[in-house]
Design a protein around this motif. Structure first.
Motif, PDB file in Angstrom:
ATOM      1  N   ASP A  72       0.895  -1.273   0.057  1.00  0.00           N
ATOM      2  CA  ASP A  72       0.302   0.253   0.297  1.00  0.00           C
ATOM      3  C   ASP A  72       0.830   1.390  -0.345  1.00  0.00           C
ATOM      4  O   ASP A  72       0.757   1.675  -0.553  1.00  0.00           O
ATOM      5  N   THR A  76       1.398   4.600  -3.135  1.00  0.00           N
ATOM      6  CA  THR A  76       1.294   5.806  -2.399  1.00  0.00           C
ATOM      7  C   THR A  76       2.679   6.323  -2.998  1.00  0.00           C
ATOM      8  O   THR A  76       2.851   7.686  -3.812  1.00  0.00           O
ATOM      9  N   HIS A 152      -4.311   7.429 -11.175  1.00  0.00           N
ATOM     10  CA  HIS A 152      -3.766   7.706 -10.446  1.00  0.00           C
ATOM     11  C   HIS A 152      -3.980   8.795  -8.869  1.00  0.00           C
ATOM     12  O   HIS A 152      -3.089   9.364  -7.995  1.00  0.00           O
ATOM     13  N   GLU A 154      -6.372   9.633  -7.868  1.00  0.00           N
ATOM     14  CA  GLU A 154      -7.486   9.928  -6.817  1.00  0.00           C
ATOM     15  C   GLU A 154      -7.677   8.617  -6.052  1.00  0.00           C
ATOM     16  O   GLU A 154      -7.082   7.534  -7.071  1.00  0.00           O
ATOM     17  N   ARG A 155      -7.705   8.086  -5.068  1.00  0.00           N
ATOM     18  CA  ARG A 155      -7.467   7.296  -4.273  1.00  0.00           C
ATOM     19  C   ARG A 155      -8.691   6.118  -4.283  1.00  0.00           C
ATOM     20  O   ARG A 155      -9.579   6.522  -4.089  1.00  0.00           O
ATOM     21  N   HIS A 156      -8.169   4.708  -4.567  1.00  0.00           N
ATOM     22  CA  HIS A 156      -8.434   3.938  -5.454  1.00  0.00           C
ATOM     23  C   HIS A 156      -8.203   2.667  -4.558  1.00  0.00           C
ATOM     24  O   HIS A 156      -7.582   2.138  -4.728  1.00  0.00           O
ATOM     25  N   PRO A 157      -9.403   2.549  -3.544  1.00  0.00           N
ATOM     26  CA  PRO A 157      -8.214   1.798  -2.752  1.00  0.00           C
ATOM     27  C   PRO A 157      -8.646  -0.077  -3.165  1.00  0.00           C
ATOM     28  O   PRO A 157      -7.062  -0.211  -2.114  1.00  0.00           O
ATOM     29  N   PHE A 160      -4.162  -0.336  -4.002  1.00  0.00           N
ATOM     30  CA  PHE A 160      -2.907  -0.394  -2.954  1.00  0.00           C
ATOM     31  C   PHE A 160      -3.920  -2.064  -2.180  1.00  0.00           C
ATOM     32  O   PHE A 160      -2.609  -1.950  -1.220  1.00  0.00           O
TER      33      PHE A 160
END
Length: 165
Positions: A72, A76, A152, A154-157, A160
């Protein structure tokens, strides 16, 4: 770097593939960046495998590996690396469908020798070689992006979570 001096085919089984790159230099820059962030990395080059087993010109052949528990954080950091080094984006593979960096080329399994026949037929033009996402299983023609993957930004769970091995 910690493990980049190991033999080219010494794939570390205690680490998982984070991302695929076209060139060793870009992979080394990314690996150095991740190590400065406190993550253990290794580089694995499957160029010889692609050339001599899959009979294809190497592409997405240099893999940066990390520990599964760090996946994860590594994703990031890799997205940060893309943003800080936009000229290197064309050399970093990511899935256009889900944004995952877990990309292989060509799309054939590396686990079973029976798939070699299919790969060899592909090399003879029976069907095209494509990139393959180990996360969402989509395939697409190999090509280079010139911009950061919009997924990339926006955070797409799901991006990760490590892909299946």
């Amino acid at each position: 770097m910690m493990e980049t001096e190991s033999p080219a085919l010494a794939h570390r089984t205690d680490l998982i593939d984070l991302a695929s790159f076209d060139g060793r230099r870009t992979a080394e820059l990314c690996s150095d960046y991740l190590e400065k962030c406190g993550l253990e990395t290794a580089i694995f080059d499957e160029g010889s495998l692609q050339t001599f087993v899959f009979f294809t010109k190497p592409a997405a052949n240099v893999k940066v590996q990390v520990q599964e528990k760090d996946y994860d954080q590594a994703v990031t950091r890799l997205i940060e690396f893309e943003k800080e080094h936009p000229k290197l984006v064309p050399f970093i593979y990511s899935c256009p469908e889900c944004g995952s960096f877990a990309v292989e080329y060509p799309q054939f399994s590396r686990k079973f020798f029976s798939f070699l026949l299919i790969e060899w037929m592909s090399s003879l033009g029976a069907f095209p070689k494509r990139c393959y996402c180990r996360k969402c299983h989509s395939t697409w023609p190999r090509g280079h992006r010139t911009e950061i993957n919009p997924l990339h930004l926006e955070r797409h769970p799901d991006m990760f979570v490590p892909p299946p091995a």
